[in-house]
Design a protein around this motif. Structure first.
Motif, short mmCIF file in Angstrom:
data_model
loop_
_atom_site.label_atom_id
_atom_site.label_comp_id
_atom_site.label_asym_id
_atom_site.label_seq_id
_atom_site.Cartn_x
_atom_site.Cartn_y
_atom_site.Cartn_z
N LEU A 1 -11.25 -10.54 19.72
CA LEU A 1 -11.08 -11.74 20.55
C LEU A 1 -11.76 -11.56 21.91
N ALA B 1 -13.56 -10.17 11.07
CA ALA B 1 -13.79 -11.26 10.11
C ALA B 1 -12.78 -12.38 10.33
N THR B 2 -11.53 -12.03 10.61
CA THR B 2 -10.52 -13.06 10.89
C THR B 2 -10.88 -13.84 12.15
N ALA B 3 -11.51 -13.16 13.09
CA ALA B 3 -11.96 -13.84 14.31
C ALA B 3 -13.27 -14.61 14.09
N GLY B 4 -13.73 -14.66 12.84
CA GLY B 4 -14.89 -15.48 12.50
C GLY B 4 -16.22 -14.75 12.52
N TYR B 5 -16.18 -13.43 12.58
CA TYR B 5 -17.44 -12.69 12.58
C TYR B 5 -17.93 -12.39 11.17
N ARG C 1 -15.40 -12.03 21.37
CA ARG C 1 -15.72 -13.44 21.15
C ARG C 1 -15.74 -14.20 22.48
N ALA D 1 -11.92 -6.23 8.74
CA ALA D 1 -11.08 -7.41 8.45
C ALA D 1 -10.71 -8.18 9.72
N TYR E 1 -8.06 -6.59 16.26
CA TYR E 1 -8.16 -8.05 16.35
C TYR E 1 -8.27 -8.47 17.82
#
Lengths: 465, 511
Positions: free
Chosen positions: B160, B192-196, B163, B189, B156
């Motif tokens: 970030l 994906a949580t970071a919006g990818y 991003r 996952a 994660y």
């Protein structure tokens, strides 16, 4: 380095004869030959790593590491008034014993039969924290309060299909930074816009008027904390939840569970998703390594479906007269659903969850009430006697455990001077809350005795004179 | 090797809420001194009326010895790594966590993370030097963060950084990441949580790895980067990995290396030469910190010089022999966790690495790899077991019991309940989807002796024999564990599931 005599106590097959025997059985001349079959030559390191020699004697290792760590001071050496998200509470010996049991310390991915006890201990943490919170569902805890709040807010966003969250300015700025990361999105899909609502300068509580003016029909959640970062007890929990509900938003609240023997549980004031930090419940601070975030809600299928956490479920084998455990709706988790999962789950803080369960079991309802009362009395006493010092002000009256102290001299200097008295002064708030001028966040728990409090007051008198 | 008929502790232990009697006490917290009480009065007066707790929490009331007894019994019904041959739990590197390291961790038990830097020099030094001495050499990278508190949190964190990097560089439209199906699910996952948006590459059935052509087709102007495990969870090392990172770079993306499976390649091959921009090591796997029933762990993140400024704050820096916390980093991703992360985990990793030294780390890698070759040769001979895909495996291998399931009806879930009757932990199967049917993934890291491997294989062999000779025996297992095979399945039924005692009582109509 080529000598054959390298038999390491952590590596049984490093005995040269055994290693050679195994290579013979595999049919390979040496390890390099096997590596060459799997990794292209161009990617193989050409020389040994430039690293220290092994310290294979445990005594020598102990001396080496302990010599480095001896440069530290701890809250055993100094009287500490630091809190701000990591708190010095007493850890019962039984908590330490269970946290250090080989079985719990070194278990990982066993099943509900081979690790029956671990599953049960996980379940009991969920059960016990639910009693404190007045909730019915919780899971194996996550990393820290920030991650728990981040997951909770994202749950609320998915539940409502909305993309705004309102957060209070009287929350931890470090936690807010974690939440800013949770709320942003690379593609814009699922991005949650953060709106900050200010706090009342007189009370330290969320400014309800501003909350009313900022909430919209796009608000997924109103997030607040109780007690908040500044230690203030948020008396308006109920109106805050009502404002959220009136606009179709979820009420999400972060709490300090050690307050819940004396403070109303979040379920009493309309909170839908509760989260917070379990470190106060029998877990040492470990310089921040004791953090353990929890999430809880009512037992509603809609909420359960949005949890990222592993949710341990109890059931029974009737004919065998025994309990059994499993994982609820495991298909939600990233272990099963990868990028389609609810956020992610991973190796989090299960050991601290088990330890917190031991703590709550030891304390019972009376212990939780007593520790809460002791903290209230000692922290309020400290605030009162500090405020008697000329030029010192304690701005907020209604608090639990922590309170800002406003000085007429730079906090930085005060804290440096206090070190000379073997005191860690409160956390410097000047950068985070400039409107509070030269303030520091003081934390007083059941750990502080009268003598220590008096030592602080005497030192402050001298430092401020 | 003869297998042993183990029997687990079977205490039939009640749930904690069923223990004790009203009025019993397990613990008395410190009391308030009279002088304080006299001044501030009753604690009840210090809480605003609306916020007073009206109804006591229904926590159990139990004497101290009985709380201890209960949790000791639960611990006895848990097969920790220190008690068994835990090599069946692959992708997890169940290695020995030296006991002496617990003493070091305890020296920091009562340290507060906001103490002045001059009172934390030992801790900061040890953490900094672990990165600067060990991880720099092992990864080839330049700067490190220990803030991510678990392996997935490391992935994660790297999402970030990716991003932020593209935002700063004026390419926020890059919103796709690429991973492979045999990379850990966190590599899908967490981005994906970071919006990818996540593109997943599937393997060529021959090689077990996606073709390079598939990667070339997947990249484009939207590519933000990749998240890849190598060797993958199958134990297969992608020999074209440097070409892959080149393809991602050419498309303008960054490459993040999930090094949870680094145990067999320490000192053998590195992230830097493979062309990655960042990586993370699970310190609770390769670097010996205990798994803690699933945490606390730590992901040590390493990045190139170019990405250093994006690391989460604070970063530990060293100047003139003084270690301090640097918060003034304008390009930082901010925080992924409060404070500095799980530093006790780093302490253990430092101590373990010092005990191993450069040569020991390489030896651990070699022995892990050799152990796996030895295990592969033995398991291959077992009837009903197959190894999909060709080629050697580095640290672990993903096996299939598909043939046995077809022959006997006995699959991996049954086998996993039966092996515990012989005193070994159930095997890690595979993350989902089960591309390899009826999978299991043993990882015989350097902790395990030849005799351990022989015993473990004998158990597998025995259970597979049982599957062919007496399938019901395996299907109805476990027979000697702490409880019996679970009957019924309330786990997906909202009417019957119960994640707390109060929910259980309500749903079962108990008082």
């Amino acid at each position: 380095m080529k000598d054959k005599d390298f038999t390491h106590p952590y590596i049984p097959n490093s005995v040269p004869e055994i290693k050679a025997e195994m290579l013979r059985m595999i049919g390979a001349p040496d390890a390099d030959a096997l590596y060459r079959e799997m990794i292209p030559e161009r990617l193989l390191l050409k020389k040994p790593m430039d690293l220290p020699e092994a310290i294979t004697s445990e005594l020598d290792l102990r001396r080496h590491v302990e010599e480095i760590l001896a440069k530290n001071k701890t809250t055993d050496d100094y009287i500490s008034f630091l809190g701000a998200g990591c708190w010095n509470h007493y850890v019962p010996k039984v908590c330490e014993v269970i946290a250090n049991r080989s079985e719990f310390l070194t278990a990982y991915a066993g099943g509900p039969h081979s690790d029956l006890g671990r599953y049960q201990a996980n379940f009991e943490f969920q059960s016990l924290i639910c009693e404190l919170l007045g909730m019915e569902v919780s899971g194996i805890p996550t990393y820290d309060w920030g991650a728990a709040a981040g997951n909770s807010i994202r749950m609320a966003s998915r539940l409502t299909g909305r993309n705004e969250v309102i957060m209070p300015r009287n929350m931890s700025p470090a936690r807010l930074s974690i939440l800013r990361n949770f709320c942003d999105s690379a593609s814009g899909i699922g991005r949650i816009e953060i709106k900050l609502v200010d706090y009342d300068r007189e009370t330290g509580m969320v400014n309800l008027g501003e909350l009313e003016s900022k909430i919209t029909e796009q608000t997924a959640a109103v997030y607040f904390e109780n007690p908040n970062y500044l230690g203030v007890i948020e008396v308006d929990g109920k109106p805050i939840s009502e404002i959220a509900h009136d606009h179709g938003a979820e009420s999400v609240c972060g709490v300090d569970p050690i307050s819940l023997g004396v403070l109303a549980p979040p379920s009493d004031y309309g909170v839908d998703i509760a989260c917070g930090e379990a470190q106060p419940l029998g877990i040492h601070m470990y310089a921040g390594g004791g953090s353990c975030g929890f999430i809880a809600s009512r037992d509603d299928e809609r909420y359960v479906a949005e949890y990222p956490l592993r949710l341990v479920c109890v059931t029974e084998n009737k004919e065998d007269d025994e309990y059994a455990f499993g994982l609820t709706r495991h298909d939600r988790t990233s272990y099963m659903a990868r990028e389609n999962a609810k956020d992610w789950v991973g190796t989090t803080t299960a050991l601290w969850g088990i330890t917190a369960g031991v703590y709550m079991s030891l304390m019972g309802p009376e212990g939780m009430r007593e520790v809460g009362e002791t903290i209230l009395q000692k922290s309020h006493y400290t605030a009162e006697v500090i405020e008697e010092i000329p030029g010192v002000e304690v701005p907020f009256g209604s608090f639990f455990k922590e309170f800002p102290v406003k000085f007429n001299k730079p906090v930085k200097e005060i804290n440096e001077d206090l070190l000379g008295y073997k005191i860690f002064g409160g956390k410097d708030l000047t950068a985070e809350y400039p409107e509070l001028d030269e303030s520091a966040l003081y934390c007083v728990t059941e750990m502080h005795n009268l003598t220590q409090i008096e030592t602080l007051v005497d030192a402050l008198k001298e430092v401020l004179a | 090797m003869k297998v042993k008929e183990y029997h687990a502790a079977r205490w039939k232990e009640p749930i904690i809420h069923e223990l004790g009697r009203k009025g019993e006490r397990g613990f008395i917290p410190p009391k308030t001194e009279d002088k304080i009480k006299k001044r501030v009065g009753d604690a009840g007066n210090l809480v605003p009326e609306r916020m007073k707790r009206k109804k006591k929490p229904e926590l159990p009331e139990i004497s101290q010895a009985h709380v201890l007894r209960h949790y000791l019994r639960l611990s006895q019904m848990t097969m920790g790594m220190e008690l068994d041959i835990d090599l069946g739990v692959g992708t997890c590197t169940m290695k020995y966590s030296p006991k002496v390291n617990e003493d070091f961790v305890n020296l920091t038990a009562n340290m507060h993370p906001l103490q002045p830097e001059e009172t934390m020099q030992g801790l900061l030094e040890l953490v900094y030097e672990f990165g600067d001495v060990f991880l720099r050499e092992i990864s080839g990278f330049d700067a490190f963060s220990f803030q991510p508190p678990g392996g997935s949190a490391g992935a994660y964190n790297n999402a970030l950084i990716m991003r932020k990097y593209h935002q700063i560089n004026g390419e926020p439209e890059r919103d796709e990441v690429i991973t492979t199906i045999f990379s850990h699910p966190c590599d899908a996952a967490c981005p994906a949580t970071a919006g990818y948006k996540v593109l997943t590459l599937y393997p060529n059935p021959e090689t077990g790895l996606p073709d390079t052509e598939a990667l070339k087709e997947a990249v484009g102007p939207k590519t933000a980067g990749c998240f890849i495990t190598n060797p993958e969870d199958t134990g297969i090392f992608n020999k074209n990995i440097d070409e892959w990172t080149g393809i991602i770079h050419d498309a303008g993306g960054l490459c993040s290396y999930d090094q949870a499976n680094a145990n067999a390649i320490m000192g053998v091959t590195r992230a830097k030469e493979a062309g990655f921009d960042m990586c993370f090591f699970n310190l609770h796997k390769t670097f010996s910190s205990p798994h803690g029933s699933s945490g606390p762990g730590s992901a040590a993140v390493g990045v190139t010089k170019e990405l250093e400024e994006y690391l989460p704050v604070p970063v530990i820096v060293k100047k003139d022999g003084f270690y301090s916390l640097d918060f003034d980093r304008p390009y930082s991703v901010g925080r992924v966790r409060d404070f500095m992360g799980n530093l006790p985990v780093v302490i253990r990793s430092y101590a373990w690495s010092m005990a191993m030294g450069g040569r020991g780390l390489r030896e651990a890698a070699e022995i892990s790899m050799i152990n796996n070759q030895y295990l592969v040769d033995k398991v291959k001979k077992i009837k009903g077991v197959t190894l999909p895909f060709g080629g050697r495996r580095l640290d672990q291998a993903r096996w299939s019991l598909e043939q046995m399931k077809l022959d006997t009806g006995v699959g991996i879930d049954d086998v996993n309940r039966r092996v515990i009757d012989y005193g070994i932990q159930k095997f890690f199967t595979s993350h989902h989807p089960w591309l390899v049917p009826e999978p299991f993934t043993p990882e015989p890291c350097e902790t395990y002796s030849k005799a351990d491997i022989d015993y473990w294989v004998s158990v597998l062999e025995k259970v597979c024999e049982e599957a062919y000779s007496d399938p019901e025996l395996v299907k109805s297992a476990p027979h000697r564990s702490s409880n019996h095979k679970t009957k019924g399945n309330p786990f997906n039924d909202p009417e019957r599931w119960a994640m707390s005692w109060r929910a259980y009582k309500r749903k079962r109509g108990k008082k």
